[in-house]
Structure formats: C-alpha cells, structure tokens
Design a protein around this motif. Structure first.
Motif, short mmCIF file in Angstrom:
data_model
loop_
_atom_site.label_atom_id
_atom_site.label_comp_id
_atom_site.label_asym_id
_atom_site.label_seq_id
_atom_site.Cartn_x
_atom_site.Cartn_y
_atom_site.Cartn_z
N ILE A 16 0.82 -1.21 0.00
CA ILE A 16 0.00 0.00 0.00
C ILE A 16 0.86 1.27 0.00
CG2 ILE A 16 -1.90 1.17 1.22
CD1 ILE A 16 -2.47 -1.72 0.32
N GLY A 17 0.39 2.30 -0.70
CA GLY A 17 1.06 3.60 -0.62
C GLY A 17 1.46 4.16 -1.97
N GLY A 22 -3.93 2.12 -2.45
CA GLY A 22 -4.24 2.88 -1.24
C GLY A 22 -5.50 2.35 -0.60
N GLY A 23 -6.46 3.24 -0.40
CA GLY A 23 -7.66 2.92 0.35
C GLY A 23 -8.44 1.73 -0.20
N VAL A 26 -6.91 -1.52 0.92
CA VAL A 26 -7.15 -1.73 2.35
C VAL A 26 -8.61 -2.13 2.56
CG1 VAL A 26 -7.24 -0.55 4.60
CG2 VAL A 26 -5.33 -0.11 3.04
N GLY A 217 -0.66 9.21 2.84
CA GLY A 217 -1.50 8.91 1.67
C GLY A 217 -0.68 8.75 0.41
N ARG A 218 -1.37 8.34 -0.63
CA ARG A 218 -0.73 8.25 -1.93
C ARG A 218 -0.23 9.65 -2.30
NH1 ARG A 218 -4.51 7.33 -5.69
NH2 ARG A 218 -6.17 7.95 -4.28
N LYS A 223 -4.43 15.22 -2.75
CA LYS A 223 -4.41 14.97 -1.30
C LYS A 223 -4.05 16.24 -0.51
CE LYS A 223 -5.47 10.53 -0.99
NZ LYS A 223 -6.59 10.03 -0.18
N ALA A 243 4.03 10.38 4.88
CA ALA A 243 4.16 8.95 4.59
C ALA A 243 3.34 8.61 3.35
CB ALA A 243 3.66 8.12 5.78
N GLY A 244 3.98 7.89 2.42
CA GLY A 244 3.26 7.50 1.21
C GLY A 244 4.14 7.70 -0.01
N VAL A 279 5.13 3.66 4.12
CA VAL A 279 5.28 3.05 5.45
C VAL A 279 4.34 1.85 5.51
CG1 VAL A 279 4.98 3.40 7.94
CG2 VAL A 279 5.88 5.25 6.51
N HIS A 281 1.61 -0.68 6.48
CA HIS A 281 0.39 -0.41 7.24
C HIS A 281 0.56 -0.78 8.71
CE1 HIS A 281 -4.23 -0.45 7.21
NE2 HIS A 281 -3.83 0.75 6.87
N LEU A 284 2.28 2.02 10.69
CA LEU A 284 1.68 3.35 10.75
C LEU A 284 1.17 3.76 12.14
CD1 LEU A 284 -0.31 3.86 7.44
CD2 LEU A 284 1.57 5.24 8.32
N GLU A 301 -12.52 14.02 -1.43
CA GLU A 301 -12.15 12.72 -0.86
C GLU A 301 -13.35 11.79 -0.87
OE1 GLU A 301 -10.08 10.30 -0.43
OE2 GLU A 301 -8.71 11.58 0.74
N GLY A 304 -11.73 8.33 2.54
CA GLY A 304 -10.63 8.77 3.41
C GLY A 304 -10.51 7.90 4.66
N VAL A 306 -7.62 7.36 6.20
CA VAL A 306 -6.60 7.91 7.10
C VAL A 306 -7.19 8.71 8.26
CG1 VAL A 306 -4.67 9.57 7.21
CG2 VAL A 306 -4.69 7.79 5.44
N1 UDP Z 1 -1.17 3.82 3.62
C1 UDP Z 1 -0.19 2.98 4.10
N2 UDP Z 1 1.12 3.36 3.96
C2 UDP Z 1 1.47 4.53 3.37
C3 UDP Z 1 0.46 5.39 2.88
C4 UDP Z 1 -0.86 4.99 3.02
O1 UDP Z 1 -0.46 1.92 4.66
O2 UDP Z 1 2.66 4.81 3.28
C5 UDP Z 1 -2.59 3.42 3.79
C6 UDP Z 1 -3.32 4.29 4.80
O3 UDP Z 1 -3.01 3.90 6.12
C7 UDP Z 1 -4.78 4.04 4.43
C8 UDP Z 1 -4.68 3.88 2.91
O4 UDP Z 1 -3.32 3.59 2.59
O5 UDP Z 1 -5.26 2.85 5.02
C9 UDP Z 1 -5.13 5.12 2.19
O6 UDP Z 1 -6.51 5.17 2.20
P1 UDP Z 1 -7.36 6.51 2.06
O7 UDP Z 1 -8.78 6.08 2.00
O8 UDP Z 1 -7.01 7.47 3.13
O9 UDP Z 1 -6.90 7.15 0.68
P2 UDP Z 1 -7.02 6.61 -0.84
O10 UDP Z 1 -5.79 5.83 -1.13
O11 UDP Z 1 -8.27 5.76 -0.91
O12 UDP Z 1 -7.12 7.85 -1.66
#
Ligand code: UDP
Length: 410
Positions: A16-17, A22-23, A26, A217-218, A223, A243-244, A279, A281, A284, A301, A304, A306
């Motif tokens: 992830i990241g 990303g989301g 997860v 986040g990504r 963002k 982080a991301g 980072v 998960h 985190l 968003e 979201g 996070v």
């Molecule tokens: N995340 C992670 N490591 C990182 C950056 C993001 O594990 O370095 C995870 C974060 O903890 C969250 C997900 O990626 O669970 C991002 O989800 P979010 O819904 O906030 O954003 P999206 O990616 O859907 O735009």
C-alpha cells in the motif's frame, strides 16, 4: 453465503502507498476478511500483475484471492486498464460459474464493467462500489484527469444496471443520483478501521521536533499535502512527516515528491519536511501516535480511511470539509474541518490546536470513541444488508420474467 469481490487494479495482496495502491486495497482486504469472520466464503478476483503470482492464494480460512489473466502480467497504471476489461470479464465468467456466488461485489468502475459482463446469463446480482467517480475527478482535476474519456459514460451505465449501488459517504449519494442511479437502490456503506491495530496505546515512533504534523497517503496532488507544506511557514518549531509514495529509497525521485520538496524550499520550510515514502500499514500506528495532529487536507475525498486511522489512535484530525470527512470527522469534537485549498486558514487552525494540549487530548479521546461506528465488523454487517437487498432485486426480476422496477425491492 458465497461472495465474489472483483477489484481489478487493487489487490488485497498489494503493497500500500503507491500511486494506485491505497484505500481501495485496504478496504477490499479488510471487508473480505470481516465477511469471512462472519462465516461467509469470499473470493477476491483481481488482475494478475506479476508472473510470479499463483492463480489462487488462500489468505485465511474463508478468504481466497484469485488472479485473472488480462493484459501483460505486469503493473499497468489503472488509467490504462480499460482495454483489458473484456479479457478480465472473459476470465471472470467461467470462474464465477464454477464458484457460483450469491452476489458479486464490484469495486471501482472497471470491475463493475467486467462484472456486469461476466454475470450475463448467470443468476447472480451485482453490487457496485465506485470508490471514486469520474464526474467528480473531472470536475476537480480538469485537464490533469488522466482517466479514459469513456469513464463517465461507463459509470453512468453501471449506476443504472447494478442491482444495488454503494455510496462510500453521504455526499456521494447526490453524485450517484446525478449520474442516473435511482436513490432507492443506493445504500451508504462506509469504509472502516482496524481499531485493534490503530489504538491509542502502543509503540511510538521517535520524534525530533517539539511539534509534529503527519500526512499519510498516496502522493497525488489532490491529497493537498502542498497546502500543509505552505502552512508550515506560519508554524514555528513544527515538523511535517509525509508517509506514502514509493519506497523510502525511491521516494526522492518521485515527481510529486520533487514538486513538494521544491515548494518546501520556496516556503523556507524544507528542513522541517520529511518525505519518508511508503510506510507499511503495520508500522503506521506508531507513527500516528508520535504526531500531535494528523493533517488530511484533500481537495476532495471519496471516503478517506486515514482520518479514521488517526482518530482510532486518539490523534485529532485537521481535515477539509469534503466527502467522507464530513461523515467521519465531527468538526470541533474529533478534529476540525476547514475549507479546502486554504493553507493560511489551515495554519491558523493548526496553531490553535498545537497551543492547546488539553483540547487535543479531548479531541483524541472523542475520536477514539467515534471510530466505534466504523469497525470492519460493522461495515461488513452493512454491506451484507446490501447484498441481501441485491438478491431480492435479482429474485424480483426472476419472478416477473422481466426487469422489475428496482425501487420496489429497495
Ligand atoms: N497507507 C499505508 N502506507 C502509506 C500510505 C498509506 O499503509 O505509506 C494506507 C493508509 O493507512 C490508508 C490507505 O493507505 O489505510 C489510504 O486510504 P485513504 O482512504 O485514506 O486514501 P485513498 O488511497 O483511498 O485515496
């Protein structure tokens, strides 16, 4: 019940990241696992993006990931995947026929296209979660939106054809209705958070500065990390950890990271900004616990996760009043909600909170309390209700021999 989830670009197995991980990854992994906890048998179908991946990977009892062959077995940006949707559907169809699920839950629009095509002639309803909508992306990102031109039209037809449509937040309901989905077929089912992993107590990452902000986040412009960086110029003795993005070793070369660091130089805050890359998960929570505030300042968003992770760790959120944050963050109680793209307003709000430890503590405690509404077990129960409604809708079509007004079974 047997549940098929289709998540074409977002595998529960992915790291992830990155830009496209990303989301949704997860969400699919956690929802599928929570469904397995409820005794369901879940198969997640996703595109094979590496030749090393086995066709079937059993993640845990009741949860298997199956890789579909569509396009080269290599990473492909999600905006270039549309051409492979027919192959995805062609590989999915016989697998669904064998698995014989009670419901297919499609995640993202291309999974919806593939699923609706794959179930043709099979007696199985499709539930659609968009996770993000092309109409919103085009409105917010204009010419920077790299989605295929046909995305919005495809989303429109999926919104009409799917037996039920899941909105990730209240605001998305309006967007879905504008797209042509009937209100009676829409359920709001949010994402969730792992409250055991993201807890207020546990290891805390080392910190160097007196005051720490965190953005997770990504690394994509929407963002709003640039607004946090801009805000830093008005915030003395405050560091920002981001982080991301790519791995720690590679993040320096990432174009968005380069842009953010150039902005930090321009604002005179580069020595206070650290882009630490992706980072895991699992690591985190310690990082979140080391922060005074978690900043989430997106322009828009769809949900979201996070902000939920921050609240779950007992850390207040400085967020923008958009999309899912309007549902999850209670303004003035679990954090603050601000207008998007206004760094000076964000700086003032952050400064106020940093100066008031008691208020931060109260907000942190309220946030932890708030996430009780967003456990994955609870999300799974809501999604299950939607699955049952989709099965009723499908049964209504069967009984009549012709498409029933789907509102009637909503
Ligand atoms: N995340 C992670 N490591 C990182 C950056 C993001 O594990 O370095 C995870 C974060 O903890 C969250 C997900 O990626 O669970 C991002 O989800 P979010 O819904 O906030 O954003 P999206 O990616 O859907 O735009």
């Amino acid at each position: 019940m047997k549940i098929a989830m289709v998540s074409e670009h977002a595998s529960p197995l992915a790291v992830i990241g990155g830009v496209d991980a990303g989301g949704q990854n997860v969400h699919v992994a956690a929802l599928a696992s929570a469904m397995a906890d409820r005794g369901h048998e879940v198969v997640v179908y996703t595109r094979r993006d590496s030749p090393q991946l086995a066709q079937r990977v059993e993640l845990r009892a009741g949860l298997t990931v199956e890789h579909l062959d569509a396009g080269p077995p290599a990473p492909i940006p999600k905006d270039d995947l549309l051409a492979y949707v027919p192959d995805l559907a062609a590989d999915l169809r016989p697998r669904l026929a064998t698995f014989s699920p009670a419901v297919v839950h499609a995640h993202f629009w291309m999974s919806g296209l593939a699923s609706l095509e794959a179930v043709r002639g099979l007696d199985v309803p499709v539930v659609q979660t968009f996770h993000a909508l092309g109409t919103v992306k085009r409105r917010m990102q204009g010419s920077c939106d790299t989605s295929p031109a046909a995305r919005v039209e495809h989303e429109r037809s999926i919104a009409r054809e799917a037996h039920r449509v899941i909105a990730s937040c209240t605001e998305e309901v309006r967007e879905l209705v504008a797209l042509g989905a009937s209100f009676a077929r829409i359920d709001v089912v949010p994402s969730g958070v792992d409250c055991d992993r993201f807890a207020p107590v546990g290891p805390v990452a080392r910190r160097t500065s007196t005051r720490r902000l965190l953005a997770i986040g990504r690394l994509v412009p929407r963002k709003g990390v640039d607004d946090v960086i801009t805000a830093l110029q008005w915030l003395p003795d405050t560091e920002l950890i981001v982080a991301g993005g790519p791995s720690t070793a590679d993040v320096g070369a990432d174009p968005e990271a380069v842009r953010l660091m150039q902005l930090a130089e321009k604002c005179g805050v580069a020595h206070h900004v650290q882009l630490v890359g992706q980072v895991p998960h699992t690591e985190l929570p310690a990082l979140i616990r080391s922060a005074d505030l978690v900043t989430c300042l997106p322009w828009y968003e769809p949900f979201g996760i996070v902000p939920l992770e921050a609240m779950s760790c007992g850390v207040p959120v400085v967020g923008t009043a958009v999309g899912g944050l309007l549902d999850t963050v209670i303004d003035g109680v679990t954090g603050v909600l601000l207008p998007p793209r206004q760094p000076a307003v964000a700086a003032a709000a952050i400064q106020d909170l940093l100066a008031d430890e008691q208020r931060r503590r109260a907000m942190g405690a309220a946030g932890r309390d708030r996430v009780g509404h967003y456990t994955w077990a609870r999300v799974a129960r809501s999604a299950e209700r939607t699955y049952l409604r989709s099965m009723l809708a499908r049964a209504a079509v069967r009984t009549d021999g012709q498409p029933a007004p789907r509102e009637a079974v909503g």
